[in-house]
Write an enzyme that holds these catalytic residues in place. Structure first.
Site, PDB file in Angstrom:
ATOM      1  N   GLN A  27      27.323  50.943  -2.328  1.00 20.07           N
ATOM      2  CA  GLN A  27      27.851  51.822  -3.383  1.00 20.07           C
ATOM      3  C   GLN A  27      27.256  51.516  -4.754  1.00 20.07           C
ATOM      4  O   GLN A  27      27.259  52.374  -5.632  1.00 20.07           O
ATOM      5  CB  GLN A  27      29.382  51.724  -3.460  1.00 20.07           C
ATOM      6  CG  GLN A  27      30.097  52.322  -2.270  1.00 20.07           C
ATOM      7  CD  GLN A  27      29.981  53.849  -2.185  1.00 20.07           C
ATOM      8  OE1 GLN A  27      29.573  54.520  -3.131  1.00 20.07           O
ATOM      9  NE2 GLN A  27      30.344  54.398  -1.036  1.00 20.07           N
ATOM     10  N   CYS A  30      35.268  57.756   4.375  1.00 19.28           N
ATOM     11  CA  CYS A  30      33.875  57.942   4.782  1.00 19.28           C
ATOM     12  C   CYS A  30      33.639  57.688   6.259  1.00 19.28           C
ATOM     13  O   CYS A  30      32.590  57.994   6.756  1.00 19.28           O
ATOM     14  CB  CYS A  30      32.921  57.118   3.922  1.00 19.28           C
ATOM     15  SG  CYS A  30      33.056  55.384   4.144  1.00 19.28           S
ATOM     16  N   HIS A  38      22.098  57.671   1.783  1.00 17.37           N
ATOM     17  CA  HIS A  38      22.859  58.889   1.472  1.00 17.37           C
ATOM     18  C   HIS A  38      23.863  58.696   0.336  1.00 17.37           C
ATOM     19  O   HIS A  38      24.448  59.656  -0.143  1.00 17.37           O
ATOM     20  CB  HIS A  38      23.528  59.460   2.730  1.00 17.37           C
ATOM     21  CG  HIS A  38      24.706  58.726   3.266  1.00 17.37           C
ATOM     22  ND1 HIS A  38      25.997  59.170   3.107  1.00 17.37           N
ATOM     23  CD2 HIS A  38      24.803  57.583   3.993  1.00 17.37           C
ATOM     24  CE1 HIS A  38      26.832  58.342   3.735  1.00 17.37           C
ATOM     25  NE2 HIS A  38      26.132  57.370   4.270  1.00 17.37           N
TER      26      HIS A  38
HETATM   27  N1  PLP Z   1      29.410  49.959   2.815  1.00 19.77           N
HETATM   28  C1  PLP Z   1      30.079  50.688   1.931  1.00 19.77           C
HETATM   29  C2  PLP Z   1      30.642  50.008   0.720  1.00 19.77           C
HETATM   30  C3  PLP Z   1      30.266  52.059   2.109  1.00 19.77           C
HETATM   31  O1  PLP Z   1      30.943  52.765   1.204  1.00 19.77           O
HETATM   32  C4  PLP Z   1      29.734  52.664   3.274  1.00 19.77           C
HETATM   33  C5  PLP Z   1      29.963  54.098   3.550  1.00 19.77           C
HETATM   34  O2  PLP Z   1      30.825  54.702   2.982  1.00 19.77           O
HETATM   35  C6  PLP Z   1      29.019  51.861   4.173  1.00 19.77           C
HETATM   36  C7  PLP Z   1      28.880  50.519   3.924  1.00 19.77           C
HETATM   37  C8  PLP Z   1      28.408  52.443   5.414  1.00 19.77           C
HETATM   38  O3  PLP Z   1      27.191  53.088   5.129  1.00 19.77           O
HETATM   39  P1  PLP Z   1      26.596  54.184   6.136  1.00 19.77           P
HETATM   40  O4  PLP Z   1      27.422  55.422   5.956  1.00 19.77           O
HETATM   41  O5  PLP Z   1      25.180  54.369   5.687  1.00 19.77           O
HETATM   42  O6  PLP Z   1      26.682  53.622   7.501  1.00 19.77           O
END
Ligand code: PLP
Length: 377
Positions: free
Chosen positions: A168, A317, A190
């Protein structure tokens, strides 16, 4: 007039046009980066150019960058790929840090979301060595920025290896791997305007890593599998754009912090009893997490969605299912309050009009609640 507002950049950021162009032109090219002919060599060049741009963004050397399928894989690789007798992770980490090691020790955080350094020291004193410590650069829900240099200082006294999930933080604030002193850094394209499904683990020179994926010798034997050339090209372009934004004097961060602060001032005006989390400490410029007491986060998200405004409740997420925010719970926020919180996260396409659309819809929702409360009294 803006009719819809996407304010969920911490879930995923809209792809920038330059990134889209880089991805599509790489997609139109046929070549395996491992092939020695011209087609392969050009694909290899795209991969290596991107690697340099990503290394530049975080103050690392290109050969330290290992491409992965995203932040989740980078975190898993860091936590499971390094030989350690004990693993310590902060209580507010993303699930991709919390879940890979079932018996990890949890480092508590304070009410402000900042990792408790005394507790880290006490845990390091107690656990078997060598230890691996993982603390994120910036929290996905609250935007709270961790004091990574202090974490490294404590960890070094115990010869512990330090991993930092910078998914982030990267692209939103300056990240310098050498300055931070960490051994491993996770990135995800992303979150900074690149494509989904591509990320990287940046590895310090002293770290020996056991690969998770075995097969070909790609990524210098550290992650087998034909590279995702179009996604890597897009990641490289996103890193380049983010880097030049961060380098500009009145950078994007200043603009976003201004918008975010204006939004928070208006939120407080509309709902004086709101709580904004992490307000007393350094936060990402684009992130705000706050409550509308008495209205569940998911209700807020749905009402805002009907008004064309996209935000998140809790950590959205990974799932779409609604559970009280673990991050807020770890900060000592009670379940009722945590359940009434939302996260607004801004980015390159956000401006005053989008913020206004949010405030109108959120204000209407609060007015409806207030009139229901008055009728019930
Ligand atoms: N680490 C953090 C702090 C995140 O906010 C996220 C996704 O929201 C991830 C790791 C995971 O990343 P990815 O979506 O590329 O797997």
């Amino acid at each position: 007039m803006v009719l819809s507002a996407y304010l969920d950049y911490n879930a995923t950021a809209p792809m920038r046009p330059e990134v889209l162009r880089a991805v599509t032109s790489a997609m139109a090219w046929c070549g395996n980066p491992s092939s020695v002919h011209r087609s392969g060599r050009l694909a290899r060049r795209m991969v290596e150019e991107a690697r340099c741009r990503i290394a530049d963004l975080v103050g690392a050397e290109p050969d330290q960058v290992i491409f992965t399928s995203g932040g989740t894989e980078a975190n898993n690789l860091a936590l499971r790929g390094v030989e350690a007798e004990s693993v310590l992770v902060s209580a507010v980490e993303h699930d991709s840090v919390l879940k890979p090691v079932a018996d990890a020790e949890i480092i508590p955080v304070g009410r402000d979301g900042i990792v408790d350094l005394d507790a880290l020291r006490a845990l390091l004193n107690k656990v078997k060595k060598p230890a691996l410590v993982s603390v994120m650069l910036a929290n996905n829900e609250t935007g709270v920025i961790s004091p990574i240099r202090d974490v490294v200082e404590v960890a070094r006294a115990f010869a512990a290896v330090v991993h930092c999930d910078a998914v982030q933080g990267a692209g939103k604030i300056a990240v310098d791997m050498v300055g931070l002193g960490v051994d491993m850094l996770s990135l995800s394209a992303h979150k900074l305007g690149g494509p989904q499904g591509i990320g990287a683990l940046v590895l310090g020179d002293a770290i020996r890593l056991k690969p998770m994926l075995l097969g070909g010798g790609q990524e210098r034997g550290r992650r087998a599998g034909t590279e995702n050339v179009p996604a890597i090209a897009g990641f490289g372009m996103a890193a380049k754009l983010a880097g030049s934004e961060l380098a500009s004097f009145a950078g994007e961060g200043v603009r976003l912090a201004g918008l975010r602060d204006a939004l928070e001032a208006r939120v407080r005006g509309l709902v004086p009893e709101t709580e904004i989390f992490g307000l007393s400490v350094a936060r990402l410029p684009n992130t705000s997490c706050f409550t509308m007491p008495g209205v569940r986060g998911e209700t807020q998200v749905m009402a805002l969605d009907l008004a064309g405004v996209a935000v998140s409740a809790g950590a959205a997420c990974s799932s779409g299912k609604i559970e009280p925010s673990r991050v807020l719970q770890a900060m000592g926020v009670d379940d009722e309050k945590a359940g009434c919180s939302i996260r607004v996260s801004l980015g390159w396409q956000s401006g005053e009009e989008e913020v206004e659309l949010f405030l109108e819809a959120w204000g209407r929702l609060h007015a409806r609640k207030a009139s229901r409360d008055a009728a019930a009294a």
